[in-house]
Motif scaffolding. Structure first.
Motif, PDB file in Angstrom:
ATOM      1  N   THR A 141       4.295  31.972   6.270  1.00 35.57           N
ATOM      2  CA  THR A 141       3.038  31.504   6.875  1.00 35.57           C
ATOM      3  C   THR A 141       1.804  32.111   6.214  1.00 35.57           C
ATOM      4  O   THR A 141       0.870  31.373   5.853  1.00 35.57           O
ATOM      5  N   PRO A 142       1.736  33.431   6.011  1.00 36.71           N
ATOM      6  CA  PRO A 142       0.553  33.968   5.314  1.00 36.71           C
ATOM      7  C   PRO A 142       0.376  33.404   3.906  1.00 36.71           C
ATOM      8  O   PRO A 142      -0.758  33.130   3.483  1.00 36.71           O
ATOM      9  N   ALA A 143       1.482  33.214   3.188  1.00 36.73           N
ATOM     10  CA  ALA A 143       1.380  32.684   1.831  1.00 36.73           C
ATOM     11  C   ALA A 143       0.886  31.244   1.845  1.00 36.73           C
ATOM     12  O   ALA A 143       0.021  30.858   1.035  1.00 36.73           O
ATOM     13  N   GLY A 144       1.423  30.417   2.744  1.00 33.51           N
ATOM     14  CA  GLY A 144       1.011  29.018   2.807  1.00 33.51           C
ATOM     15  C   GLY A 144      -0.438  28.861   3.232  1.00 33.51           C
ATOM     16  O   GLY A 144      -1.204  28.107   2.616  1.00 33.51           O
ATOM     17  N   VAL A 145      -0.820  29.577   4.279  1.00 28.87           N
ATOM     18  CA  VAL A 145      -2.210  29.481   4.755  1.00 28.87           C
ATOM     19  C   VAL A 145      -3.173  30.038   3.714  1.00 28.87           C
ATOM     20  O   VAL A 145      -4.242  29.455   3.439  1.00 28.87           O
TER      21      VAL A 145
ATOM     22  N   ILE B  33       0.740  24.360   9.750  1.00 31.38           N
ATOM     23  CA  ILE B  33       0.059  23.148  10.217  1.00 31.38           C
ATOM     24  C   ILE B  33      -0.898  23.476  11.358  1.00 31.38           C
ATOM     25  O   ILE B  33      -2.033  22.978  11.422  1.00 31.38           O
ATOM     26  N   GLU B  34      -0.447  24.338  12.280  1.00 39.89           N
ATOM     27  CA  GLU B  34      -1.314  24.714  13.401  1.00 39.89           C
ATOM     28  C   GLU B  34      -2.527  25.514  12.921  1.00 39.89           C
ATOM     29  O   GLU B  34      -3.605  25.424  13.512  1.00 39.89           O
ATOM     30  N   SER B  35      -2.341  26.267  11.851  1.00 40.34           N
ATOM     31  CA  SER B  35      -3.441  27.096  11.357  1.00 40.34           C
ATOM     32  C   SER B  35      -4.489  26.273  10.620  1.00 40.34           C
ATOM     33  O   SER B  35      -5.686  26.547  10.749  1.00 40.34           O
ATOM     34  N   VAL B  36      -4.043  25.273   9.843  1.00 42.07           N
ATOM     35  CA  VAL B  36      -4.990  24.497   9.037  1.00 42.07           C
ATOM     36  C   VAL B  36      -5.328  23.157   9.685  1.00 42.07           C
ATOM     37  O   VAL B  36      -6.372  22.570   9.390  1.00 42.07           O
ATOM     38  N   GLY B  37      -4.447  22.640  10.546  1.00 42.35           N
ATOM     39  CA  GLY B  37      -4.681  21.357  11.212  1.00 42.35           C
ATOM     40  C   GLY B  37      -4.334  20.184  10.307  1.00 42.35           C
ATOM     41  O   GLY B  37      -4.674  20.175   9.122  1.00 42.35           O
ATOM     42  N   ALA B  38      -3.620  19.182  10.871  1.00 38.72           N
ATOM     43  CA  ALA B  38      -3.235  17.989  10.109  1.00 38.72           C
ATOM     44  C   ALA B  38      -2.856  16.897  11.091  1.00 38.72           C
ATOM     45  O   ALA B  38      -2.491  17.161  12.243  1.00 38.72           O
TER      46      ALA B  38
END
Length: 337
Positions: free
Chosen positions: A322-326, A48-53
């Motif tokens: 985290t790497p897979a999701g982002v 969430i912090e990486s992509v923002g929501a």
């Protein structure tokens, strides 16, 4: 005819079903849920912090997933209901063999005594034999009594710990190990690895001093079972259904389809490859739940042989989640949206 893009339909459905005020957050929540299913809540928040929501959609995603996770854990425990603990089948076979040997020896003894009675010719000889047998029996009973007294005396000299004391010592030791693991994880700037470090410390301690920790085993397992029940109750209580229904109801469907597909494919393909249901269910728990839930399941079901490997394998999800999701979100899901 099925569409070639059917695998992308579920994330696309989530993205377009999010309320208009959060239309840009659909692919972000789908990415975060993917990261959580691979790793855990830490990976969810990191994605969430990486992509923002938007904060409201972030909470709705967690609430929906918590509710579906409750159903998931109920399902895998139901599937594991008839699976025996480690060593139970071997113990059953051993008891059957011992019972057979005992019954055979009794029958042989009865046959020998009957033959001896028939072969004795004089009544006085039988009486004398009976008296001598009674004397021998008395002597043997006396010696057995003395032996038992001796054993009791020796046992009293080395009395084991009572259950309450052993439980308190196990709890104190667990607190020390958890505190040390938390401090080490903070020092390494990897707070999500505290459980992994605690597991490693426990394994090292149990390997270095097995005799010293043996008296704490039974009480520690009992306390672990109770605490895991509290943990699962907490997971269920954290599911805020009203928040999900008011924000994005389709998140229920996304989490349900994702977990159902995971469990169904794992059981089907794993069975075809020859894996046991015990191994498959524990592997599924290690993937979806994480170290804490897989350790609780292994301890509760008595699968002690797989506890440490399952916990260590489950920590791999924290690294990959985290790497897979982002990556899935930025490369695939954002373009679909």
């Amino acid at each position: 005819m099925p569409s070639r893009h059917c695998d992308a339909c579920r994330p696309a459905t989530v993205m377009h079903a999010v309320p208009p005020s959060h239309a840009e957050d659909g692919w972000k929540i789908a990415s975060a849920l993917t990261a959580r299913h691979i790793g855990g809540v830490v990976n969810y928040m990191a994605t969430i912090e990486s992509v923002g929501a938007a904060p409201s959609v972030v909470g709705a995603g967690l609430a929906a997933d918590d509710l579906i996770l409750t159903l998931y854990f109920t399902t895998i425990y139901a599937l594991a209901k008839n699976i025996l603990p480690d060593g139970s089948l071997l113990s059953f076979k051993s008891s059957q063999k011992n019972a057979g040997n005992t019954s055979g020896g009794t029958i042989g003894g009865m046959t020998g005594s009957t033959t001896g009675s028939v072969s004795s010719g004089a009544g006085s000889a039988v009486v004398d034999g009976s008296n001598s047998e009674a004397s021998a029996a008395g002597g043997s009973s006396t010696s057995v009594g003395e032996g038992q007294e001796g054993i009791g005396t020796r046992g009293a000299a080395a009395a084991p710990l009572d259950f309450v004391t052993a439980g308190l010592l196990a709890l104190a030791l667990s607190c020390v190990l958890c505190y040390a693991a938390t401090c080490a994880a903070s020092a390494l700037r990897a707070p999500g690895q505290a459980i992994s470090i605690a597991t490693a410390l426990t394994v090292v301690l149990a390997t270095a001093a097995p005799a010293a920790l043996a008296p704490l085993t039974s009480a520690g397992q009992a306390l672990a079972t109770i605490l895991m029940h509290v943990f699962f109750a907490t997971v269920g209580a954290s599911a805020n259904v009203s928040l999900v229904l008011s924000t994005a109801p389709v998140l229920f469907a996304f989490s349900f389809v994702a977990l159902a597909a995971h469990l169904g494919l794992l059981l089907c393909v794993g069975s075809l490859l020859g894996f046991s249901r015990r191994d498959l269910l524990l592997a599924s728990n290690a993937n979806i739940g994480g170290p804490s839930t897989v350790a609780g399941m292994a301890a509760a079901k008595g699968w002690s042989e797989l506890l440490v490997p399952a916990v260590l394998v489950s920590t791999l999800g924290f690294t990959l989640g985290t790497p897979a999701g982002v990556g899935l979100g930025l490369v695939v899901l954002r373009r679909i949206g």
